[in-house]
Motif scaffolding. Structure first.
Motif, mmCIF file in Angstrom:
data_model
loop_
_atom_site.group_PDB
_atom_site.id
_atom_site.type_symbol
_atom_site.label_atom_id
_atom_site.label_comp_id
_atom_site.label_asym_id
_atom_site.label_seq_id
_atom_site.Cartn_x
_atom_site.Cartn_y
_atom_site.Cartn_z
ATOM 1 N N THR A 1 0.846 -1.203 0.000
ATOM 2 C CA THR A 1 0.000 0.000 0.000
ATOM 3 C C THR A 1 0.879 1.251 0.000
ATOM 4 O O THR A 1 0.590 2.215 -0.724
ATOM 5 N N ASN A 2 1.978 1.219 0.771
ATOM 6 C CA ASN A 2 2.905 2.372 0.769
ATOM 7 C C ASN A 2 3.529 2.571 -0.614
ATOM 8 O O ASN A 2 3.709 3.705 -1.058
ATOM 9 N N LEU B 1 3.678 5.834 -5.696
ATOM 10 C CA LEU B 1 3.482 5.944 -7.150
ATOM 11 C C LEU B 1 2.501 7.074 -7.469
ATOM 12 O O LEU B 1 2.718 7.871 -8.374
ATOM 13 N N ALA B 2 1.410 7.128 -6.692
ATOM 14 C CA ALA B 2 0.397 8.158 -6.925
ATOM 15 C C ALA B 2 1.013 9.538 -6.736
ATOM 16 O O ALA B 2 0.760 10.462 -7.525
ATOM 17 N N GLU C 1 0.555 16.069 -7.159
ATOM 18 C CA GLU C 1 1.005 16.485 -5.836
ATOM 19 C C GLU C 1 0.005 16.035 -4.761
ATOM 20 O O GLU C 1 0.362 15.493 -3.741
ATOM 21 N N LYS C 2 -1.273 16.273 -5.067
ATOM 22 C CA LYS C 2 -2.313 15.792 -4.161
ATOM 23 C C LYS C 2 -3.186 14.846 -4.998
ATOM 24 O O LYS C 2 -4.113 15.289 -5.672
ATOM 25 N N ASP D 1 -8.299 5.533 -4.690
ATOM 26 C CA ASP D 1 -8.977 4.323 -4.214
ATOM 27 C C ASP D 1 -8.933 3.204 -5.253
ATOM 28 O O ASP D 1 -8.801 2.023 -4.903
ATOM 29 N N VAL D 2 -9.027 3.583 -6.539
ATOM 30 C CA VAL D 2 -8.914 2.570 -7.596
ATOM 31 C C VAL D 2 -7.536 1.913 -7.499
ATOM 32 O O VAL D 2 -7.386 0.692 -7.588
ATOM 33 N N LEU D 3 -6.535 2.762 -7.265
ATOM 34 C CA LEU D 3 -5.154 2.277 -7.181
ATOM 35 C C LEU D 3 -4.928 1.427 -5.923
ATOM 36 O O LEU D 3 -4.456 0.284 -5.996
#
Ligand code: ADP
Ligand code: ASP
Ligand code: MG
Length: 411
Positions: free
Chosen positions: A47-48, A53-54, A59-60, A67-69
């Motif tokens: 999860t981290n 990656l996101a 930036e935000k 949530d999809v990710l």
């Protein structure tokens, strides 16, 4: 024959052999005649990795896409565990949160479970299958994938146990129960056989991440028998049962020590002491969606007041900027802050009936020359804010001052 919900956290499914170990454990229950629903987290660190990656994209990151990710981490482990179960000769079927229709509200990244359709799971259980469900995720009324906040697989497990009226919800993790404090900080910490929902809720709210806060709230509200145990071979034992308060329990006085490294404190000094000042200081902070934890106001002799409060460390810079603006508007003398503080809390239902607990706490900290910056109390907890460098020393000093390493004498 019992219906049991198991939950395995990240470390417990962190590698191929760990997942195979989970499959063997679950098979033991099935061979015993039990019906089992298993909730799993993503493999540890996954999860981290996805969060990072996101962060590289935006930036935000957009909350819906996040949530999809994030929900993909758990989708990997449900499939792998079902395969591992089949390899042991145990029939199993995996489901995402959407597939078993864990309906949530639309608050992406911190959604709340509203309803669960347990028909599909019941049909599988009746057909002799193990049901493997992805933790931490659900779906809103518009079909969007949602997640329940970090550590949310605990809440999925408790919610499924409530919906299925399971005999017990067993949270398997990398420690063999709930301890008097985090055993990583105090090696002498002792496993508790039992802890009340009320105390566990305080411990979780005050920083003990062994159970997500909402999972404890849910278990208390729906009366779900909840137990924390080790998933590791050779560590099998009774774990810790979270229960309602029972006779004699208050004799234990103090159950444990929680701590939180995520806090920061801000002070606005020399504010004219007038009605509405607290509102003018904290209003803009709340409007910026920043949650406030502790608040202390001191009145000086010159009709001014000093106002101190704590926020999450991630919100520190934002809160400081807002407060500086407010200070100018109010004509306050000065704003300062510190993001190197921690909160240490003593928790126990025994505080209700025993005097002198606060003074023992303050004496233990004084002996170590630890300066207390803020204090707050409630019926079953006392929290202090101290400098970050005193965290370990403070927790250890309190642990030994209250003899938490020793089992209380039988009533
Ligand atoms: P999982 O991945 O299984 O969900 P977590 O890391 O979320 O596991 O929770 C287990 C960890 O919680 C333990 O490794 C321990 O360091 C920490 N912890 C903090 N406070 C306590 C406590 N009072 N008792 C037991 N564990 C605690
Ligand atoms: N995988 C999610 C997290 O790391 C949910 C969980 O483990 O409970 O927060
Ligand atoms: Mg967890």
């Amino acid at each position: 024959m019992a219906l049991i919900v198991h939950k395995y956290g990240g470390t417990s499914v962190g590698a191929v052999d760990r997942i195979q170990n989970v499959a063997r454990k679950v098979k033991g229950f099935v061979d015993n005649g039990d019906q089992v629903v298993v909730v799993v987290s993503a493999m540890s660190g996954e999860t981290n990795r996805l969060v990072a990656l996101a962060g590289a994209m935006q930036e935000k990151p957009d909350a819906r896409e996040m949530d999809v990710l994030l929900s993909t981490g758990e989708q990997v482990t449900i499939a792998l565990l079902s395969m591992a179960l089949k390899a042991t000769g145990c029939d199993a079927r995996s489901y995402t949160g959407t597939q078993v229709h864990i309906l949530t509200d639309s608050a992406h990244n911190k959604a709340r479970i509203l309803d669960i359709d347990e028909k599909k799971m019941r049909a599988d259980l009746e057909a002799g299958r193990v049901v493997v469900v992805a933790g931490f995720q659900g779906v809103d009324e518009h079909g969007n994938i949602t997640t329940l906040g970090r550590g949310g697989s605990d809440t999925t497990a408790v919610a499924l146990a409530a919906a299925l009226k399971a005999d017990e919800c067993q949270i398997y993790t990398d420690v063999d129960g709930v301890y008097t404090t985090d055993p990583r900080v105090v090696p002498e910490a002792r496993r508790l056989d039992r802890i009340t929902f009320e105390e566990m809720l305080e411990m979780a709210s005050l920083g003990s991440k062994v159970l997500q806060i909402r999972s404890v709230e849910f278990a208390g509200k729906y009366n779900v028998p909840l137990r924390v145990l080790s998933s590791f071979e050779g560590k099998e034992g009774p774990g810790t049962l979270i229960t309602y308060e029972e006779d004699g329990m208050e004799d234990a006085r103090i159950s444990g020590i929680a701590f939180n490294r995520d806090e920061a404190k801000l002070t606005i000094q020399g504010v004219p002491d007038q009605p509405g000042v607290a509102y003018r200081i904290l209003g803009p902070i709340g409007e910026a969606n920043i949650e406030i934890d502790m608040i202390v106001q001191n009145v000086a002799s010159d009709d001014t007041t000093d106002f101190t409060f704590t926020v999450h460390r991630n919100d520190y810079d934002k809160a400081l900027a807002i407060l500086q603006k407010t200070a100018q508007e109010l004509g306050a003398r000065e704003v300062n802050g510190d993001d190197r503080i921690v909160k240490i809390s003593l928790v126990g239902v025994g505080m209700r009936s025993h005097a002198g607990i606060a003074s023992t706490m303050f004496e233990a900290l004084a002996k170590e020359a630890i300066n207390i910056r803020m204090i707050s109390t409630s019926e079953i907890k006392i929290s202090v804010v101290v400098d970050e460098k005193y965290l370990e020393l403070g927790v250890r000093a309190l642990h030994s001052a209250f003899n938490l390493e020793e089992a209380p004498a039988a009533p």
